[in-house]
Design a protein around this motif. Structure first.
Motif, PDB file in Angstrom:
ATOM      1  N   MET A 180       3.449  -1.622  -4.549  1.00 30.22           N
ATOM      2  CA  MET A 180       2.594  -0.124  -4.685  1.00 30.22           C
ATOM      3  C   MET A 180       1.289  -0.383  -4.992  1.00 30.22           C
ATOM      4  N   VAL A 181       0.851  -1.892  -5.320  1.00 28.10           N
ATOM      5  CA  VAL A 181      -0.285  -3.002  -5.508  1.00 28.10           C
ATOM      6  C   VAL A 181      -1.201  -2.303  -6.011  1.00 28.10           C
ATOM      7  N   LEU A 182      -1.853  -2.321  -4.808  1.00 31.37           N
ATOM      8  CA  LEU A 182      -3.231  -2.521  -3.706  1.00 31.37           C
ATOM      9  C   LEU A 182      -3.443  -0.879  -3.745  1.00 31.37           C
ATOM     10  N   ALA A 183      -2.195  -0.261  -3.194  1.00 28.77           N
ATOM     11  CA  ALA A 183      -2.766   1.654  -3.233  1.00 28.77           C
ATOM     12  C   ALA A 183      -3.106   1.755  -4.447  1.00 28.77           C
ATOM     13  N   ALA A 184      -2.448   1.151  -5.661  1.00 31.24           N
ATOM     14  CA  ALA A 184      -2.844   2.049  -7.094  1.00 31.24           C
ATOM     15  C   ALA A 184      -4.453   1.825  -7.352  1.00 31.24           C
ATOM     16  N   ALA A 185      -4.315   0.573  -6.852  1.00 25.01           N
ATOM     17  CA  ALA A 185      -5.872  -0.324  -7.069  1.00 25.01           C
ATOM     18  C   ALA A 185      -7.146   1.016  -6.135  1.00 25.01           C
ATOM     19  N   CYS A 186      -6.756   1.618  -4.960  1.00 24.78           N
ATOM     20  CA  CYS A 186      -7.828   1.882  -4.583  1.00 24.78           C
ATOM     21  C   CYS A 186      -7.567   3.747  -5.092  1.00 24.78           C
TER      22      CYS A 186
ATOM     23  N   GLY B 222       1.472   2.506   7.040  1.00 32.06           N
ATOM     24  CA  GLY B 222       0.406   1.277   8.198  1.00 32.06           C
ATOM     25  C   GLY B 222      -0.615   2.574   7.711  1.00 32.06           C
ATOM     26  N   GLU B 223      -0.289   4.046   7.780  1.00 37.14           N
ATOM     27  CA  GLU B 223      -0.464   5.026   8.449  1.00 37.14           C
ATOM     28  C   GLU B 223      -1.693   4.683   6.858  1.00 37.14           C
ATOM     29  N   LEU B 224      -1.384   5.216   5.712  1.00 40.14           N
ATOM     30  CA  LEU B 224      -2.099   5.071   4.760  1.00 40.14           C
ATOM     31  C   LEU B 224      -3.430   4.169   4.941  1.00 40.14           C
ATOM     32  N   LEU B 225      -2.841   2.943   5.038  1.00 32.92           N
ATOM     33  CA  LEU B 225      -3.956   1.949   4.795  1.00 32.92           C
ATOM     34  C   LEU B 225      -5.489   2.229   5.927  1.00 32.92           C
ATOM     35  N   ALA B 226      -4.551   2.714   7.680  1.00 33.82           N
ATOM     36  CA  ALA B 226      -5.281   2.404   8.205  1.00 33.82           C
ATOM     37  C   ALA B 226      -6.544   4.082   7.672  1.00 33.82           C
ATOM     38  N   ASP B 227      -5.943   4.908   7.543  1.00 35.38           N
ATOM     39  CA  ASP B 227      -6.247   6.427   7.000  1.00 35.38           C
ATOM     40  C   ASP B 227      -7.682   5.776   5.535  1.00 35.38           C
ATOM     41  N   ALA B 228      -7.095   5.011   4.856  1.00 41.45           N
ATOM     42  CA  ALA B 228      -8.608   4.587   3.425  1.00 41.45           C
ATOM     43  C   ALA B 228      -9.930   3.630   4.539  1.00 41.45           C
TER      44      ALA B 228
ATOM     45  N   PHE C  99       0.782  -0.936  -0.313  1.00 46.63           N
ATOM     46  CA  PHE C  99       0.401   0.071  -0.086  1.00 46.63           C
ATOM     47  C   PHE C  99       0.610   1.185  -0.369  1.00 46.63           C
ATOM     48  N   ASN C 100       1.876   1.288  -0.077  1.00 41.73           N
ATOM     49  CA  ASN C 100       3.204   2.262  -0.404  1.00 41.73           C
ATOM     50  C   ASN C 100       2.330   2.831  -1.382  1.00 41.73           C
ATOM     51  N   THR C 101       3.722   4.093  -1.297  1.00 46.30           N
ATOM     52  CA  THR C 101       3.172   5.405  -2.814  1.00 46.30           C
ATOM     53  C   THR C 101       3.902   6.178  -3.344  1.00 46.30           C
ATOM     54  N   PRO C 102       4.289   6.645  -4.378  1.00 48.71           N
ATOM     55  CA  PRO C 102       5.453   6.957  -5.257  1.00 48.71           C
ATOM     56  C   PRO C 102       6.343   7.626  -3.970  1.00 48.71           C
TER      57      PRO C 102
ATOM     58  N   LEU D 120      -4.715   5.778  -5.200  1.00 51.09           N
ATOM     59  CA  LEU D 120      -4.015   6.651  -3.767  1.00 51.09           C
ATOM     60  C   LEU D 120      -2.501   7.656  -5.358  1.00 51.09           C
ATOM     61  N   TRP D 121      -2.918   6.339  -5.653  1.00 49.79           N
ATOM     62  CA  TRP D 121      -1.536   7.332  -6.751  1.00 49.79           C
ATOM     63  C   TRP D 121      -2.125   6.353  -8.032  1.00 49.79           C
ATOM     64  N   ASP D 122      -1.872   6.881  -9.003  1.00 56.15           N
ATOM     65  CA  ASP D 122      -2.147   6.906 -10.656  1.00 56.15           C
ATOM     66  C   ASP D 122      -1.235   5.623 -11.385  1.00 56.15           C
ATOM     67  N   SER D 123      -1.344   4.810 -11.685  1.00 59.10           N
ATOM     68  CA  SER D 123      -0.568   3.534 -12.586  1.00 59.10           C
ATOM     69  C   SER D 123      -0.906   3.344 -14.102  1.00 59.10           C
TER      70      SER D 123
END
Length: 270
Positions: A131-137, A166-172, A117-120, A139-142
């Motif tokens: 960074m895959v799951l963050a893109a699917a949700c 972890g913060e991104l996961l919780a916030d989302a 769930f990382n981003t650039p 959070l960044w444009d793949s």
């Protein structure tokens, strides 16, 4: 699951930093094809692994990611249940947006030691697979789409998660289950009768069973994954992705790992 399956095997490099995952996907694809008497659709052509940044790996994987998307769309359009055998989690950049489009009410079970769930902005390694799951949700444009509601995502067996991630996961609003909380009962409760898409990165397991490139101790055991699979209503699963089996491990015989993957999968194909 439906009685008719489509088998899609990824053979194009998607940010692979080791050579074993492409071989592993091929071996597992052959075994599943034999089990179900299916002709696999192979997407991509293997190339050598290298350690590169996501910004380089992503455009290089364009053809493979597009091919996986098109293969998945065809499988879903034909009314089959897709079984995807992929090399890296990065391959899901090409598939998850289509899942979200076709099954907007589906719960995504991300069975993985990592949150991916990382981003650039937050990635420490520059690894696309993280960074895959963050893109699917979204959070960044793949460049390959998004569409998943993070509140419909459950990370099962997650335990190696960067602080910022972890913060991104919780916030989302993503639900993250530690291995000790990843019980069949809890997963079934979270699914709550909704359709399910399943992604498995074999590093979710305790090392020593199914080798993966990024091993993390304190994982689940194979029978626990099988029990989660068995607990899901048979008609709820819309598709499965199995990723990151690292073939060629010196300690675990390849054939044993392949047999274990197939045996575990059969709890969904019952």
């Amino acid at each position: 699951m439906a009685s008719t399956y489509s088998l899609i095997v990824s053979q194009g490099r998607v940010a692979d930093r080791t050579d074993g995952a492409l071989v592993g996907a091929r071996r597992v694809g052959e075994a599943v094809a034999s089990l179900l008497d299916l002709e696999p659709q192979v997407v991509g052509t293997p190339t050598a692994s290298t350690v590169d940044d996501w910004s380089v790996a992503l455009p290089e994987a364009e053809e493979t990611l597009t091919g996986l998307r098109d293969a998945l769309r065809s499988a879903l359009g034909a009314g089959t249940t897709p079984l995807l055998i992929t090399n890296t989690c990065g391959a899901s950049i090409g598939t998850l947006p289509t899942v979200a489009e076709r099954h907007p009410d589906a719960v995504l079970l991300w069975i993985d030691a990592h949150g991916d769930f990382n981003t650039p902005e937050t990635t420490e390694s520059g690894y696309l697979g993280g960074m895959v799951l963050a893109a699917a949700c979204g959070l960044w444009d793949s460049g390959h789409g998004s569409g998943f509601d993070p509140k419909q995502v459950v990370v099962v067996g997650g335990r190696d998660i960067d602080p910022a991630e972890g913060e991104l996961l919780a916030d989302a609003g993503v639900t993250v289950l530690a291995p000790s909380d990843s019980t069949p009962e809890r997963v079934r409760e979270l699914v709550a009768g909704r359709p399910v898409w399943i992604h498995v990165d074999w590093d979710v397991l305790e090392p020593g069973y199914i080798p993966a490139a990024y091993r993390v101790g304190g994982g689940l055991l194979p029978h626990q994954i099988a029990s989660i699979f068995a607990a899901l209503p048979q008609d709820s699963v819309r598709g499965v992705e199995l990723a990151e089996f690292e073939a060629g491990d010196a300690e675990v015989p390849e054939r044993v790992s392949v047999e274990l993957i197939v045996e575990t999968l059969q709890h969904l194909l019952r």
